[in-house]
Design a protein around this motif. Structure first.
Motif, PDB file in Angstrom:
ATOM      1  N   CYS A 466       1.072  -1.141  -0.144  1.00  0.00           N
ATOM      2  CA  CYS A 466      -0.162   0.222  -0.023  1.00  0.00           C
ATOM      3  C   CYS A 466       0.698   1.450   0.230  1.00  0.00           C
ATOM      4  O   CYS A 466       1.883   1.578   0.763  1.00  0.00           O
ATOM      5  CB  CYS A 466      -0.890  -0.602   0.971  1.00  0.00           C
ATOM      6  SG  CYS A 466      -1.767  -1.403   1.491  1.00  0.00           S
ATOM      7  N   CYS A 552      -6.287   0.849   1.209  1.00  0.00           N
ATOM      8  CA  CYS A 552      -4.459   0.844   0.814  1.00  0.00           C
ATOM      9  C   CYS A 552      -4.278   1.043  -0.536  1.00  0.00           C
ATOM     10  O   CYS A 552      -4.911   0.426  -2.098  1.00  0.00           O
ATOM     11  CB  CYS A 552      -5.242  -1.166   0.402  1.00  0.00           C
ATOM     12  SG  CYS A 552      -3.476  -1.966   0.151  1.00  0.00           S
ATOM     13  N   ASN A 554      -3.442   1.773  -3.896  1.00  0.00           N
ATOM     14  CA  ASN A 554      -2.402   1.287  -5.046  1.00  0.00           C
ATOM     15  C   ASN A 554      -2.857   0.992  -6.403  1.00  0.00           C
ATOM     16  O   ASN A 554      -4.209   1.940  -6.531  1.00  0.00           O
ATOM     17  CB  ASN A 554      -1.534  -0.094  -4.463  1.00  0.00           C
ATOM     18  CG  ASN A 554      -2.889  -1.078  -4.531  1.00  0.00           C
ATOM     19  OD1 ASN A 554      -3.613  -1.355  -5.562  1.00  0.00           O
ATOM     20  ND2 ASN A 554      -3.623  -1.714  -3.562  1.00  0.00           N
TER      21      ASN A 554
END
Length: 814
Positions: A466, A552, A554
């Motif tokens: 992350c 998270c 990404n």
């Protein structure tokens, strides 16, 4: 019979296989130069005093003195409750299985636990090899000075591992990208190939940070391992060229890193409480301000209606109902559940028996002829009673009538507001119900997925999954960065507030219709609230999905954060177009199908767009073709057909308008807008094809925002050019929103992290909290952008309030 002889501290053991084991009593800080072969094994015995309240480190350093050897030396260290083994030379593998050899190796031993205040413990270093020739080595065991880290420390690191014991961490390193390190909080595993086996770990180049929670370490202490990696590629460094020889051992060179470790206490619970109260306070203040403005506006309207007489065609029960509802207006707004009930029952209320005739729209008058109030009432009574939109297409002359009306050089809103209001209400309510359904089916798997992401991070300890701003990531429970999630609360609260404001306007408008208010029936921009309800719902969902993304962040789940941004941009453009074109605006099914195509391309761009020439060519062609088709649709008000004869008709128009006689476009204003729109979109398509940005989702969002801003600017300019004015409330909203957007974009472009780079490179952009020691720049972007979106929605809601008393045949279409 083998004779055992004890001489000083030397003990020789002779086995049946002729292998001799020699045990030596060794001392700390003494270097032992020795040899080992396959026929003899040496054991070094050490003892030291271990205290329960003091943590000490022991460093075992080994150097291979023989230049060449085919068989490595094996070192086995036996401690209380622990065994550690390694070989010299140490072979570590890098990218593409490249092998690096180290002849100097150092290992740090963790301190075994003890239940007594002080205890003498032994540990042994066994040295052996399978080499038939003697191998020379040097062994030194020493105590590590300043092993327990209290405030700060500086250390010089090499690929040989080292770790220290501490409580909370801040890591920074002022070196170039050529050195790559890994941070970890765990004991024992301290090599490049096993440092990620247990605990929390992350890669870094210049900067890194880890927040440690006390609940994860019941003993209130832990080990910090810092390892210099053998190669730079894992941290984003250049990929060096090496010969493809699988058996060749490569020299890692003189790789080292100077690391400064600073200990700082984590924030306490009071900071969490202050952050949450601050967040709630900001957005609750908008509720209070909106309530005060609504009270002032309601008081002004009541004074305006002091002379209102009860209509003859209304029953006493209906009159009493209106008076009662007026006094309980704001109590109704607070009840949130009435939103869905009001929207669901809006169509049925409009079609109830007492007001059926009074709500039918005027169908019998066209053109620009000014109508008297008596004529308006008669036309309404004589209008069609059907509430199905398809009924209009049963008229024989409907197509020719549409061509006559919609192709006039100058159009008024009355020309494009001819359909029954009940039909259009049902049509635009579908926007709300569809986006509500989409939200449920979209959000549930997203929530499940991000929970899985967070679980993987917590179980594996891999901090590279992350892309947080680790210098301002405050965990709470299982969440690694609670502050980035909390700051999205504004989208939800302000989206709900906008729904309540729209609900109030919807209720007031329905009351006006119930009392046969001619101003509400025949003046101003037609009031359809379905798209406004959809916009408020989209803003709330943006907050929810943005929070899910920041669980998270990404590149694989960035589309969660942008999907409803596309929805919001599309709905705002549709609402702007609907204001002056209520009869011919796109249906909910068509609009959401187009938005689904946009999201589909967004996913394809994330997966295949990076450096893929074919994808960018296809996308650019589709982008340009879609722009041309939409331009044609808008220019001709939908009165054109996409069939086999389209090319023939295009050539005929070019011949008659450009070759035979050079005449200007019939619809000048529309042509100016569409030419500018094509220039902007063609430029964006060319930019994408040439630059091929890695962040395709943001590029796609930029296209939507540019088109929305262009259309909004055109709408404002044409509104002022048509002699209309902008009321004070709408003007305040426009100025306030513009200022807030400016500040919001400033904080957005600070770039505290980026998943377009490696995790280690992303941490170079990390920065400390700037607000209440709890929120960072991106959190402030969340605050300001949610306020700016709310303000933008209010602009769309109020910008045409000046036309509420103007007849629709005097309001221009543009």
């Amino acid at each position: 019979m083998v004779l055992f002889t004890v001489w000083g501290s030397l003990l020789c053991l002779v086995h049946s296989d002729s292998s001799v084991v020699v045990q030596k009593e060794a001392q700390f800080g003494v270097s032992y130069l020795d040899t080992v072969t396959s026929h003899n094994q040496t054991i070094y015995s050490f003892n030291h005093t271990v205290s329960r309240n003091k943590t000490e480190g022991v460093r075992v350093s080994v150097e291979l003195l023989s230049e060449t050897t085919k068989s490595p030396i094996l070192f086995v260290i036996r401690q209380k409750q622990a065994v550690l083994s390694f070989q010299v030379p140490l072979i570590l593998r890098g990218l593409y299985q490249r092998k690096y050899q180290y002849t100097q190796v150092g290992r740090t031993l963790c301190q075994p636990p003890t239940l007594v205040a002080s205890e003498t413990q032994f540990f042994y270093v066994d040295v052996s090899t399978l080499s038939s020739t003697s191998v020379h080595y040097q062994l030194r065991v020493s105590r590590v000075e300043s092993f327990t880290l209290q405030n700060s420390a500086s250390m010089q690191l090499r690929p040989n591992p080292r770790f220290v014991n501490t409580h909370s961490l801040y890591f920074s390193s002022a070196v170039t990208l050529t050195d790559c390190s890994t941070l970890q909080e765990c004991p024992v595993y301290d090599l490049d190939n096993n440092v990620a086996f247990i605990g929390m770990y992350q890669t870094m180049t210049k900067k890194g940070a880890v927040t440690v929670q006390r609940k994860d370490f019941p003993s209130n202490s832990f080990y910090v391992v810092v390892v210099v990696k053998t190669e730079d590629e894992a941290c984003g460094g250049p990929l060096k060229f090496y010969p493809l020889l699988p058996d060749e051992l490569l020299d890692a060179g003189n790789r080292s890193k100077t690391l400064d470790v600073v200990v700082s206490p984590a924030i306490n619970s009071e900071v969490y409480v202050m952050g949450m109260l601050f967040c709630l306070g900001i957005f609750l203040s908008f509720y209070v301000l909106t309530f005060l403005v609504a009270c002032i506006e309601n008081k002004r309207m009541n004074r305006k209606r002091e002379g209102f007489l009860q209509p003859a065609d209304m029953s006493p029960a209906e009159t009493a109902s209106i008076i009662g509802v007026r006094s309980t207006n704001y109590i109704i707004i607070i009840i949130i559940i009435i939103i869905s009930l009001s929207v669901a029952d809006n169509g049925s209320t409009m079609s109830s028996e007492p007001v059926t005739d009074s709500l039918a729209s005027a169908e019998g008058t066209y053109g620009y002829m000014e109508r008297s109030m008596d004529t308006v009432g008669r036309c309404r009574q004589e209008s069609l009673s059907s509430v199905e939109e398809d009924d209009y297409d049963t008229l024989a002359d409907i197509d020719s009538d549409k061509n006559i009306v919609r192709t006039k050089k100058y159009l008024c809103v009355s020309d494009l507001a001819r359909k029954d209001k009940r039909v259009l209400n049902k049509k635009y309510q579908i926007y709300f119900w569809n986006i509500s359904t989409i939200a449920v089916f979209y959000a549930l798997p997203v929530i499940q997925l991000v929970i899985t992401y967070q679980t993987v991070v917590n179980v594996t300890g891999n901090q590279d999954i992350c892309y947080y701003n680790f210098l301002c990531a405050h965990p709470l429970g299982a969440l690694s960065s609670f502050n980035n999630i909390l700051s999205n609360l504004g989208y939800v609260m302000l989206g709900l507030l906008f729904l309540l404001i729209v609900l109030q306007r919807d209720i007031l408008h329905n009351r006006a219709l119930m009392r046969n208010d001619i101003t509400a029936l025949e003046c101003g921009i037609p009031k359809h609230f379905g798209l406004f309800y959809a916009m408020g719902t989209a803003l709330m969902m943006e907050g929810l999905l943005s929070a899910c993304y920041h669980v998270c962040p990404n590149y694989t789940n960035f589309q969660f954060d942008t999907s409803f941004m596309y929805m919001i941009a599309g709905l705002c453009m549709l609402k702007l177009y609907q204001k002056r074109h209520p009869d011919i605006n796109a249906s909910a099914y068509t609009a959401y199908a187009c938005l689904a195509a946009v999201i589909f391309f967004s996913v394809l761009g994330v997966v295949f767009g990076k450096g893929n020439t074919a994808f960018w060519i296809v996308f650019s062609v589709i982008h340009i073709l879609a722009t041309l088709l939409l331009s044609t649709q808008l220019y001709y008000m939908g009165r054109w057909k996409l069939d086999s004869g389209i090319l023939r008709r295009m050539l005929y128009v070019i011949y008659t308008d450009c070759v035979r006689q050079c005449s200007g476009p019939m619809y000048i204003d529309r042509m100016v807008l569409l030419v500018m729109g094509n220039i902007v979109n063609w430029s964006l398509a060319a930019y994408g094809l040439i630059k091929r940005p890695n962040d395709f989702a943001s590029y796609l969002l930029a296209i939507a925002i540019c088109n929305l801003l262009l259309y909004f600017a055109f709408y404002i300019i044409m509104k002022l050019r048509s002699g209309e004015r902008i009321r004070c409330l709408a003007l305040v909203c426009i100025l306030f929103t513009a200022v807030v957007w400016g500040f919001a974009l400033f904080f957005f472009f600070q770039g505290l992290s980026t998943w377009q780079k490696t995790p280690a490179e992303s941490r170079e952009h990390n920065r400390d909290c700037i607000l209440l020691s709890f929120f960072d720049d991106h959190d402030i972007w969340h605050f300001l952008s949610s306020i700016a979106m709310f303000g933008s929605f209010l602009v769309l809601l109020t910008m045409d309030d000046d036309l509420d008393t103007v007849q629709r045949d005097k309001i221009y279409v543009f």
